[in-house]
Design a protein around this motif. Sequence first.
Motif, mmCIF file in Angstrom:
data_model
loop_
_atom_site.group_PDB
_atom_site.id
_atom_site.type_symbol
_atom_site.label_atom_id
_atom_site.label_comp_id
_atom_site.label_asym_id
_atom_site.label_seq_id
_atom_site.Cartn_x
_atom_site.Cartn_y
_atom_site.Cartn_z
ATOM 1 N N LYS A 89 -4.787 30.495 -14.823
ATOM 2 C CA LYS A 89 -6.132 30.433 -14.238
ATOM 3 C C LYS A 89 -7.038 29.518 -15.045
ATOM 4 O O LYS A 89 -7.789 28.706 -14.485
ATOM 5 N N VAL A 90 -6.978 29.635 -16.378
ATOM 6 C CA VAL A 90 -7.809 28.777 -17.232
ATOM 7 C C VAL A 90 -7.399 27.313 -17.085
ATOM 8 O O VAL A 90 -8.248 26.414 -16.994
ATOM 9 N N LEU A 91 -6.090 27.064 -17.050
ATOM 10 C CA LEU A 91 -5.621 25.685 -16.931
ATOM 11 C C LEU A 91 -5.949 25.083 -15.562
ATOM 12 O O LEU A 91 -6.252 23.892 -15.460
ATOM 13 N N ARG A 92 -5.912 25.910 -14.525
ATOM 14 C CA ARG A 92 -6.225 25.396 -13.191
ATOM 15 C C ARG A 92 -7.693 25.017 -13.064
ATOM 16 O O ARG A 92 -8.057 24.159 -12.239
ATOM 17 N N LYS A 93 -8.556 25.654 -13.852
ATOM 18 C CA LYS A 93 -9.971 25.281 -13.814
ATOM 19 C C LYS A 93 -10.181 23.845 -14.273
ATOM 20 O O LYS A 93 -11.119 23.171 -13.841
ATOM 21 N N ARG A 94 -9.306 23.373 -15.184
ATOM 22 C CA ARG A 94 -9.427 21.997 -15.654
ATOM 23 C C ARG A 94 -9.111 20.997 -14.550
ATOM 24 O O ARG A 94 -9.504 19.840 -14.633
ATOM 25 N N GLU A 95 -8.393 21.435 -13.532
ATOM 26 C CA GLU A 95 -8.027 20.534 -12.447
ATOM 27 C C GLU A 95 -9.165 20.339 -11.438
ATOM 28 O O GLU A 95 -9.025 19.523 -10.517
ATOM 29 N N GLU A 96 -10.254 21.093 -11.611
ATOM 30 C CA GLU A 96 -11.365 20.935 -10.671
ATOM 31 C C GLU A 96 -11.989 19.556 -10.743
ATOM 32 O O GLU A 96 -12.666 19.121 -9.817
ATOM 33 N N VAL A 97 -11.782 18.856 -11.862
ATOM 34 C CA VAL A 97 -12.332 17.514 -11.989
ATOM 35 C C VAL A 97 -11.657 16.557 -10.997
ATOM 36 O O VAL A 97 -12.229 15.513 -10.644
#
Length: 312
Positions: free
Chosen positions: A302-310
């Motif tokens: 979940k934390v790593l997927r938040k970085r993909e929001e860019v």
Amino acid sequence: MTAQLSPPRSSTAAPGRARRNRTARRQDHPAWFLVPALAVLVVFFFIPTIFNFVYAFTDWSSFKVSINFAGIDNFTALLQNGSLLADLRTTLIYAVLVAVFQNLFGLILALILEADTRINRAARVAFFVPVIMSALAVGYIFRALLSQNGALNAILSAVTGQHIDIAWLGDTTWTIVVVALIHAWKWMGLSMLIYLAGLKTIPHDVVEAARIDGANWWTTFRTIRFPLLAPAVTFNVATSLLGSMNGFDIVQATTGGGPGGSTELLNIFVFRTFGQGLFAQATTMSLVLFVMVAILAFPVIKVLRKREEVLS
């Protein structure tokens, strides 16, 4: 002489042809082709997983003829056993070290070998070879290299001109770091390929515009390229972290859980307990590892997927 007019085509011709095409495709790829794969999945994954939950609540062992329901006695005994908590801590430390080393080495290799040259292509193949090697073979090779009379000490003795007799796998503090490096060395080729694929998807125009604006290599990588590698980072970190938490073969081949239990992962504890005939307790330990991996996996992903929001 009058030309003969062809009869008008039926309006249902096109839909009929489409239905025939779909039928032909279904005949080319029948659904029953999936039956062997599903059978293997059910027999070797779903059924053992279900029985893993069942036997954890029994007294199954090689010392008893019958299997009886034991409730949560196995869980209570494990919580009172200090070895379980120590092995859980060792497993978590080992997984974090492997994830850091594997991704760091893989990313560095991807950046070094990014250019599509003949030498780089050969180097990529060379670094990927350990990925397809047997993990047990890798462990035994490094065990021979790192022994006190092994090749590494011999090379260091020849270079320094002094007798080197270091027990690389005999220190209770640093051996887990050495074994984690071996694990990371074996799998860094896979991480390298994933990062290379991610680097190839970055638009060249964006990087070129940053360089025209005066950004150096490090600034471009830190502010543009690395954020755009978020999907590759998510995949590599998740697979390396969760895969190493289920580690067994490399540690078993190199140290066997020693010295002094400093590298005894939970799977080695499970293996040793099962070998003692305590089948229910070993099953309970594997269930605890399953729960721990699941608890750790979801927040990390979940934390790593938040970085993909860019990228969205």
